[in-house]
Design an enzyme around this catalytic site. Structure first.
Site, PDB file in Angstrom:
ATOM      1  N   LYS A  38     -10.243   5.650  -5.783  1.00 30.29           N
ATOM      2  CA  LYS A  38      -9.679   5.928  -4.453  1.00 30.29           C
ATOM      3  C   LYS A  38     -10.061   7.326  -4.002  1.00 30.29           C
ATOM      4  O   LYS A  38     -10.084   8.272  -4.794  1.00 30.29           O
ATOM      5  CB  LYS A  38      -8.157   5.760  -4.505  1.00 30.29           C
ATOM      6  CG  LYS A  38      -7.467   5.828  -3.145  1.00 30.29           C
ATOM      7  CD  LYS A  38      -5.975   5.562  -3.292  1.00 30.29           C
ATOM      8  CE  LYS A  38      -5.242   5.605  -1.959  1.00 30.29           C
ATOM      9  NZ  LYS A  38      -3.796   5.338  -2.098  1.00 30.29           N
TER      10      LYS A  38
ATOM     11  N   SER B 232      -1.953   1.798   0.740  1.00 28.48           N
ATOM     12  CA  SER B 232      -3.074   2.547   1.276  1.00 28.48           C
ATOM     13  C   SER B 232      -4.346   2.431   0.420  1.00 28.48           C
ATOM     14  O   SER B 232      -5.408   2.878   0.829  1.00 28.48           O
ATOM     15  CB  SER B 232      -2.678   4.021   1.402  1.00 28.48           C
ATOM     16  OG  SER B 232      -2.372   4.574   0.125  1.00 28.48           O
TER      17      SER B 232
ATOM     18  N   SER C 108       1.451   1.516  -2.699  1.00 26.44           N
ATOM     19  CA  SER C 108       0.053   1.560  -2.268  1.00 26.44           C
ATOM     20  C   SER C 108      -0.960   1.019  -3.262  1.00 26.44           C
ATOM     21  O   SER C 108      -2.135   0.883  -2.934  1.00 26.44           O
ATOM     22  CB  SER C 108      -0.338   2.997  -1.885  1.00 26.44           C
ATOM     23  OG  SER C 108       0.286   3.367  -0.685  1.00 26.44           O
TER      24      SER C 108
END
Length: 425
Positions: free
Chosen positions: A30, A105, A129
């Site tokens: 990420k 996210s 997330s």
């Protein structure tokens, strides 16, 4: 290599050690996790050109274990979103249905795994997330107990809530990745020795005979009918395998979303103050009044959702309102922790739908922030209580869309939830 789903912000190939438990495996990371010499944008124009001078601890552990890092994945800007549509680099599409969101996210990480563009991925989980995109994309995601995995090198959103966690196609795969990244770190004083000698992958047996599963009624009642149907089918599979399923009550979760967002936004307003064009971020110039330059930089380089959360967080912490909002939220957080503690006195794990809804279509929820916040109802209480949780595919809706089952364990009870989740995935 083409990126049909816009899962990546930056493509790289960082080869790990020649031998190790992840030798030959590819991992996507990420884009809020620092990678030395590779830009780390957090999905924001503010950090579009930021290149960290060091690796996050989890990145070092991946490469030491032999993994090859294949890219930095798309995400909601600074982790603020549930759909990966607030990214400055465009929305990510769900590989299961490209007209739908992948969740957020950590949507890019989940999409990369679901599309087979990486064997594994790392995400971060502040209020769901990792688990939300895992559920929406039909993969496995683990949110570890707070302190099990080092946060050193993670660009902070809400320090007291967030943890880095693995995503993988299977429970065993996610557990293998957790084995590599878990454990104490001298760079992060919040880490714990609990993961130092655990073998999470070995726990993925699916043996649930005699296990007691509690179902918090408050977190099931509001779910869509299709989600509930698939969830009930998964509970039947556990009953058939010898587990006992019983209803439990967590009355405090009624206030979970409200408490979470006050706390998370308050911490974000403090953490994101550093992105001022001087310490970090795109400069607004050095002429004239600094306050004007600071404001101009943030106005131009931060997205609407990030601005909204900074404003709300600053308001909640301001004189005259701190007691009314922030202190009340912390009291609600303590109540949530107490409720979970009482539940685990009677059951081994808790089970809920990971998300109460099916993946929305792209563009459906981004203009309705309140609706987006409410989608987190089942995941945020876990972060408030700093507990471990896993999302595992439970089945599909009539439309063929994935539905995730969330299993929550007591603090540092990762082996229990991994074992139980392995029955399904």
């Amino acid at each position: 290599m083409a990126d049909a789903h816009n899962a990546f912000v930056t493509r790289v190939e960082i080869e790990g050690a020649a031998e190790g438990p992840l030798s030959g495996a590819t991992v996507a990371v990420k884009d809020n996790i620092s990678t030395e010499g590779v830009r780390t944008t957090c999905g924001s124009e503010m950090l579009a050109d930021y290149v960290p001078p060091y690796d996050a601890t989890v990145v070092s552990r991946l490469t030491d274990a032999g993994a090859t890092i294949v890219g930095k994945t798309n995400m909601d800007e600074f982790g603020m979103g549930t759909t990966t549509e607030t990214s400055a680099f465009g929305a990510t599409a769900n590989p299961v249905d490209e007209e739908r969101v992948p969740g957020g996210s950590s949507g890019g990480s989940a999409a990369a795994v679901a599309a087979g563009e990486a064997d594994y991925a790392l995400g971060s989980d502040t209020g769901g997330s990792v688990r939300c995109p895992a559920a929406f994309c039909g993969v496995v995601g683990i949110k570890p107990t707070y302190g099990l995995v080092s946060r050193y090198g993670l660009v902070a959103y809400a320090n007291s809530l967030e943890q880095i966690g693995p995503l993988a196609p299977t429970v065993e795969g996610a557990a293998e990745l957790l084995d590599v990244i878990a454990g104490p770190d001298e760079h992060d004083a919040t880490t714990h020795n609990a993961g130092a000698s655990s073998d999470y992958a070995a726990a993925a047996t699916g043996d649930v005979d005699g296990l007691t599963i509690g179902v918090p009624t408050e977190l099931v009642e509001g779910a869509d009918d299709e989600v509930r149907r698939v969830f009930e089918g998964a509970l039947d599979a556990y009953r058939d395998a010898g587990a006992e399923v019983e209803d439990v009550s967590l009355p405090s979760v009624e206030y979970g979303v409200a408490a979470y967002y006050v706390i998370a936004m308050s911490e974000a307003s403090s953490n994101l103050a550093r992105f001022d064009g001087v310490r970090y971020g795109e400069s607004g110039g050095f002429e004239g009044n600094w306050n004007e330059s600071f404001a101009e930089t943030r106005a131009e380089n931060l997205g609407d959702e990030v601005k909204r959360r900074i404003l709300l967080g600053t308001y909640a912490l301001s004189a005259g309102y701190h007691d009314k909002y922030y202190e009340q939220a912390q009291e609600a957080r303590a109540w949530v922790r107490q409720d979970f503690g009482e539940a685990f006195a009677d059951v081994d794990v808790l089970a809920t739908p990971t998300m109460p809804v099916l993946p929305p279509k792209l563009g459906e929820s981004v203009d309705d922030p309140l609706q987006m916040y409410l989608m987190d109802a089942n995941t945020v209480p876990v972060n408030l209580a700093n507990l471990p949780a896993i999302s595992v595919p439970a089945g599909e809706s009539d439309e063929g869309l994935p539905v995730g089952l969330q299993l929550v364990g007591p603090k540092f009870g990762e082996e229990t939830i991994i074992d139980a989740a392995a029955l399904l995935g």
